[in-house]
Design an enzyme around this catalytic site. Structure first.
Site, PDB file in Angstrom:
ATOM      1  N   ARG A   1      43.337  38.819  36.597  1.00  0.00           N
ATOM      2  CA  ARG A   1      43.334  40.142  37.236  1.00  0.00           C
ATOM      3  C   ARG A   1      43.119  41.594  36.327  1.00  0.00           C
ATOM      4  NH1 ARG A   1      42.772  37.617  40.967  1.00  0.00           N
ATOM      5  NH2 ARG A   1      44.183  37.445  42.632  1.00  0.00           N
TER       6      ARG A   1
ATOM      7  N   GLU B   1      38.467  48.084  41.043  1.00  0.00           N
ATOM      8  CA  GLU B   1      37.522  47.323  41.766  1.00  0.00           C
ATOM      9  C   GLU B   1      36.889  47.137  43.327  1.00  0.00           C
ATOM     10  OE1 GLU B   1      38.721  43.152  41.512  1.00  0.00           O
ATOM     11  OE2 GLU B   1      38.959  43.079  40.064  1.00  0.00           O
TER      12      GLU B   1
ATOM     13  N   HIS C   1      33.918  39.543  40.240  1.00  0.00           N
ATOM     14  CA  HIS C   1      34.864  39.047  40.890  1.00  0.00           C
ATOM     15  C   HIS C   1      34.674  38.094  41.978  1.00  0.00           C
ATOM     16  CE1 HIS C   1      39.964  39.382  41.413  1.00  0.00           C
ATOM     17  NE2 HIS C   1      39.371  38.157  42.083  1.00  0.00           N
TER      18      HIS C   1
HETATM   19  C1  DGY Z   1      42.335  35.118  43.718  1.00  0.00           C
HETATM   20  O1  DGY Z   1      41.583  33.998  44.593  1.00  0.00           O
HETATM   21  O2  DGY Z   1      43.167  34.853  42.913  1.00  0.00           O
HETATM   22  C2  DGY Z   1      41.180  34.996  43.156  1.00  0.00           C
HETATM   23  O3  DGY Z   1      40.967  35.599  42.274  1.00  0.00           O
HETATM   24  C3  DGY Z   1      39.584  34.924  43.554  1.00  0.00           C
HETATM   25  O4  DGY Z   1      38.693  34.805  43.290  1.00  0.00           O
END
Ligand code: DGY
Length: 322
Positions: free
Chosen positions: A237, A266, A285
């Site tokens: 993240r 984002e 992402h």
């Molecule tokens: C998640 O599933 O948390 C991922 O970041 C999605 O791409």
């Protein structure tokens, strides 16, 4: 009467059909954040919400007095306000497991692309700059036999380690809250403290989940410890890293480059300095974004919400809400 749910993500039609057997549903037309106000209005009579990334905070919960379950179509669930959900007995589920290999593949794409300048060289060819390949500008950095430092040795971290060890003969160091003795034995990865991982690795991958403890875990002090020719990868993240410190480290050449799939904001803001930097590979992402994996995640999220609303215990309740 079937329970009412709201679907705030695009899901395949076969998943929608499955949900329709057990629930009455409404769904958003576009991206989950596109209609937050609309979502709040729609939630007034819903018992379930299938989403990903939508902030499940006091405001949303105040608009959803009947809500029993939020099914996240992602493994990360930093969008859950655990305290507020607990107070109101709202269950939260996620989709672990089904995306591990897909995210691990993407991490290698980021590593290879930043180390061997794949995206940059693509632009170089298209812009007609290809006259010779003796030019040092095209030279990259080897991945094979290099040292990879993984911060956060969960399931995805271990799948990355497997590729690193068996596919690329890499030496793998890791830092994690708890030792992973199985991974040490099965994959030959070595545990080290955070500062050692940061200072000895050629590639540094942060793969930890975002919590109060991991917020800005990688900051100026941590970048200062990294090798000047190291490459930093973030597919966890955005906020596990202080993005300003990352930008500074890149600008001041404290590190060689970075490969990023996630950002503090984002979609990325139009004036983010990262957009102008050559030594960074930027992805939107897409860690889990393959057709098969997104479809598997949608099905798992659907089965979690259906089970919860039929009174069964869904298998993927997030640990903090069990
Ligand atoms: C998640 O599933 O948390 C991922 O970041 C999605 O791409």
């Amino acid at each position: 009467m079937k329970p009412k749910i709201y679907i705030a993500r695009q899901i395949p039609s076969f998943v929608e059909e499955y949900i329709g057997k057990y629930c009455d549903y409404e769904k958003l037309g576009g991206d989950n954040d596109a209609g937050h106000e609309e979502l709040l209005i729609k939630l007034h009579d819903k018992e379930g919400l299938l989403t990903a990334g939508t902030k499940i905070d006091k405001n949303l919960l105040d608009h959803a007095p009947k809500l029993k379950v939020v099914s996240n179509m992602s493994v990360g669930y930093n969008n859950f306000d655990i305290k507020e959900m607990k107070t109101r007995n709202v269950i939260g589920t996620n989709t672990p497991g089904v995306l591990n290999d897909t995210v691990a593949d993407l991490i290698f794409a980021l590593m290879l692309s930043s180390a061997r300048k794949v995206a940059e060289m693509d632009r170089y060819v298209r812009e007609g700059k290809w006259n010779s390949t003796d030019d040092e500008e095209v030279f990259g950095k080897d991945i094979h036999h290099a040292t990879l430092g993984i911060i956060g040795m969960g399931r995805i971290g271990q799948d990355v380690a497997k590729r690193a060890r068996y596919g690329f003969d890499m030496n793998v160091l890791y830092y994690n809250r708890s030792r992973k003795y199985d991974a040490e034995e099965n994959l030959g990865v070595k545990y080290a403290d955070l500062n050692t991982v940061l200072s000895q690795s050629d590639f540094i991958l942060i793969m930890t989940s975002l919590t109060d403890e991991t917020y800005h875990m990688i900051d100026e002090e941590q970048f200062d410890l990294m090798k000047r020719d190291s490459i930093f990868i973030n597919a966890s993240r955005g906020a596990t890293v202080n993005e300003k410190a990352l930008i500074k480290a890149l600008e001041e050449k404290k590190i060689l480059g970075a490969g990023l799939d996630v950002y503090e904001q984002e979609p990325i803001e139009k004036n983010n300095p990262l957009l102008k930097m050559k030594n960074v590979v930027l992805l939107p992402h897409i860690g889990s974004a393959t057709i098969k994996t997104r479809s598997d995640m949608a099905m798992l999220a659907a089965s979690n919400i259906v089970k919860a609303l039929l009174g069964e215990v869904p298998p993927n309740i997030v640990p903090e809400l069990k």
